[in-house]
Design a protein around this motif. Structure first.
Motif, short mmCIF file in Angstrom:
data_model
loop_
_atom_site.label_atom_id
_atom_site.label_comp_id
_atom_site.label_asym_id
_atom_site.label_seq_id
_atom_site.Cartn_x
_atom_site.Cartn_y
_atom_site.Cartn_z
N GLY A 88 42.84 50.34 60.49
CA GLY A 88 43.90 50.02 60.13
C GLY A 88 43.75 49.09 58.94
N GLU A 89 42.83 48.17 59.10
CA GLU A 89 42.44 47.17 57.99
C GLU A 89 41.64 47.89 56.69
OE1 GLU A 89 39.88 44.25 59.85
OE2 GLU A 89 41.75 43.50 60.86
N GLN A 90 41.37 49.15 56.98
CA GLN A 90 40.70 50.00 55.74
C GLN A 90 41.71 50.47 54.77
OE1 GLN A 90 37.22 50.13 55.44
NE2 GLN A 90 37.47 48.61 57.09
N ARG A 91 43.04 50.18 55.11
CA ARG A 91 43.78 50.50 54.02
C ARG A 91 43.72 50.02 52.57
NH1 ARG A 91 50.01 49.02 54.89
NH2 ARG A 91 49.24 47.06 54.59
N ARG A 92 43.42 48.69 52.64
CA ARG A 92 42.95 47.94 51.25
C ARG A 92 41.68 48.50 50.75
NH1 ARG A 92 44.53 41.90 49.88
NH2 ARG A 92 43.70 42.03 47.74
N ALA A 93 40.79 48.79 51.63
CA ALA A 93 39.41 49.03 51.01
C ALA A 93 39.70 50.58 50.41
CB ALA A 93 38.61 49.40 52.29
N LEU A 94 40.72 51.20 50.97
CA LEU A 94 40.71 52.71 50.46
C LEU A 94 41.38 52.71 48.87
CD1 LEU A 94 40.59 55.87 50.48
CD2 LEU A 94 42.65 55.69 52.07
N GLY A 95 42.12 51.92 48.81
CA GLY A 95 42.94 51.56 47.30
C GLY A 95 41.81 51.27 46.55
N ASP A 96 41.05 49.98 46.92
CA ASP A 96 39.83 49.80 46.16
C ASP A 96 38.88 50.82 45.88
OD1 ASP A 96 41.08 46.99 46.20
OD2 ASP A 96 39.77 46.41 47.69
N LEU A 97 38.62 51.70 46.75
CA LEU A 97 37.67 52.48 46.59
C LEU A 97 38.13 53.71 45.48
CD1 LEU A 97 34.86 53.99 47.62
CD2 LEU A 97 36.27 55.17 49.27
N ILE A 98 39.32 54.01 45.75
CA ILE A 98 39.85 55.04 44.51
C ILE A 98 39.84 54.42 43.23
CG2 ILE A 98 41.98 56.09 43.87
CD1 ILE A 98 42.83 56.28 46.84
N ALA A 99 39.97 53.15 43.18
CA ALA A 99 40.09 52.48 41.90
C ALA A 99 38.66 52.42 41.32
CB ALA A 99 40.70 51.15 41.90
N LEU A 100 37.72 51.95 42.25
CA LEU A 100 36.45 52.21 41.88
C LEU A 100 35.92 53.22 41.28
CD1 LEU A 100 33.64 50.47 41.72
CD2 LEU A 100 33.11 51.22 44.16
N ILE A 101 36.10 54.47 41.98
CA ILE A 101 35.57 55.88 41.65
C ILE A 101 36.37 56.32 40.23
CG2 ILE A 101 35.76 58.38 42.20
CD1 ILE A 101 35.83 57.46 45.07
N GLU A 102 37.65 55.91 40.16
CA GLU A 102 38.23 56.25 38.69
C GLU A 102 37.51 55.45 37.53
OE1 GLU A 102 42.60 57.58 40.55
OE2 GLU A 102 42.35 55.66 40.01
N ALA A 103 37.51 54.24 37.93
CA ALA A 103 36.74 53.28 36.91
C ALA A 103 35.39 53.63 36.18
CB ALA A 103 36.84 51.79 37.31
N ASN A 104 34.62 54.45 37.39
CA ASN A 104 33.34 54.68 37.19
C ASN A 104 33.20 56.15 36.73
OD1 ASN A 104 31.50 52.28 37.56
ND2 ASN A 104 32.40 52.46 39.32
N GLU A 105 34.25 56.91 36.82
CA GLU A 105 33.99 58.37 36.57
C GLU A 105 34.00 58.65 34.91
OE1 GLU A 105 36.08 62.33 37.94
OE2 GLU A 105 37.35 60.60 38.28
N ARG A 106 32.89 59.20 34.46
CA ARG A 106 33.01 59.43 33.03
C ARG A 106 33.50 60.88 32.62
NH1 ARG A 106 26.78 58.53 32.87
NH2 ARG A 106 26.89 56.24 33.56
N GLU A 107 33.34 61.97 33.37
CA GLU A 107 33.73 63.23 33.03
C GLU A 107 34.92 63.92 34.02
OE1 GLU A 107 29.86 65.43 33.11
OE2 GLU A 107 28.98 63.89 32.25
N LYS A 108 35.30 63.05 34.81
CA LYS A 108 36.80 63.23 35.42
C LYS A 108 36.43 64.47 36.32
CE LYS A 108 39.27 60.50 33.69
NZ LYS A 108 39.24 59.24 34.05
#
Length: 176
Positions: A88-108
């Motif tokens: 259950g505590e992974q909820r916040r980590a998941l949001g951060d993970l999505i943001a990290l992938i989107e921030a680093n993604e160059r070619e969508k």
């Protein structure tokens, strides 16, 4: 590790001594955990130094998803309440993970992965979380402040089942 590293073009991230230590410790779980951490840090540093943060964030996502899959397989029986709490505590980590992938993604190229992770996040968003504030305590001499608040999550068996099903789907789609 050598084969996967080569496929991810990480051959230069791992020195021969690290790979040799892996081979020497194949039957020692504690050593393998420590060496896995070293390998992750080496590959992460190598990728960031070579401007490949996108690959680094995807490796992190794969590790997180695989770890969550393993944890979810242990949510029944002895100690399952503690495991369910950690899931259950992974909820916040998941949001951060999505943001990290989107921030680093160059070619969508990860739009599908992010969409799938957002669907998983919807299942996590149903989990109730609470935070109980307690006044922090400061040790002036040690220049340290202790945060004494406590957070907790309440996860129902139905929520765990829904999360486990989605994690299994993502694991099959992206990791296997």
């Amino acid at each position: 590790i050598e084969q996967l590293g080569a496929r991810l073009e990480l051959g230069n991230a791992f020195d021969k001594s690290l790979l040799d230590r892996f081979k020497e410790n194949m039957n020692n779980q504690d050593s393998l955990l420590r060496l896995s951490g070293e390998a992750f840090r080496a590959s992460d540093q190598y990728l960031k130094t070579n401007d490949r943060g996108d690959v680094s964030s995807l490796i992190l996502a794969g590790g997180w998803l695989g770890s969550l899959h393993i944890a979810l397989r242990h949510t029944e029986g002895k100690g399952s309440e503690k495991v369910a709490q950690r899931v259950g505590e992974q909820r916040r980590a998941l949001g951060d993970l999505i943001a990290l992938i989107e921030a680093n993604e160059r070619e969508k190229q990860c739009d599908a992965l992010c969409a799938d992770l957002r669907t998983l996040k919807q299942a996590f968003d149903a989990i109730k979380s609470t935070y109980q504030f307690e006044k922090p305590v400061t040790d002036v001499a040690a220049r340290t402040t202790f945060i004494n608040g406590a957070s907790s999550v309440t996860v129902t068996p139905e929520q765990l089942t829904a999360i486990a099903q989605q994690v299994e789907t993502l694991r099959t789609k992206y990791l296997i």
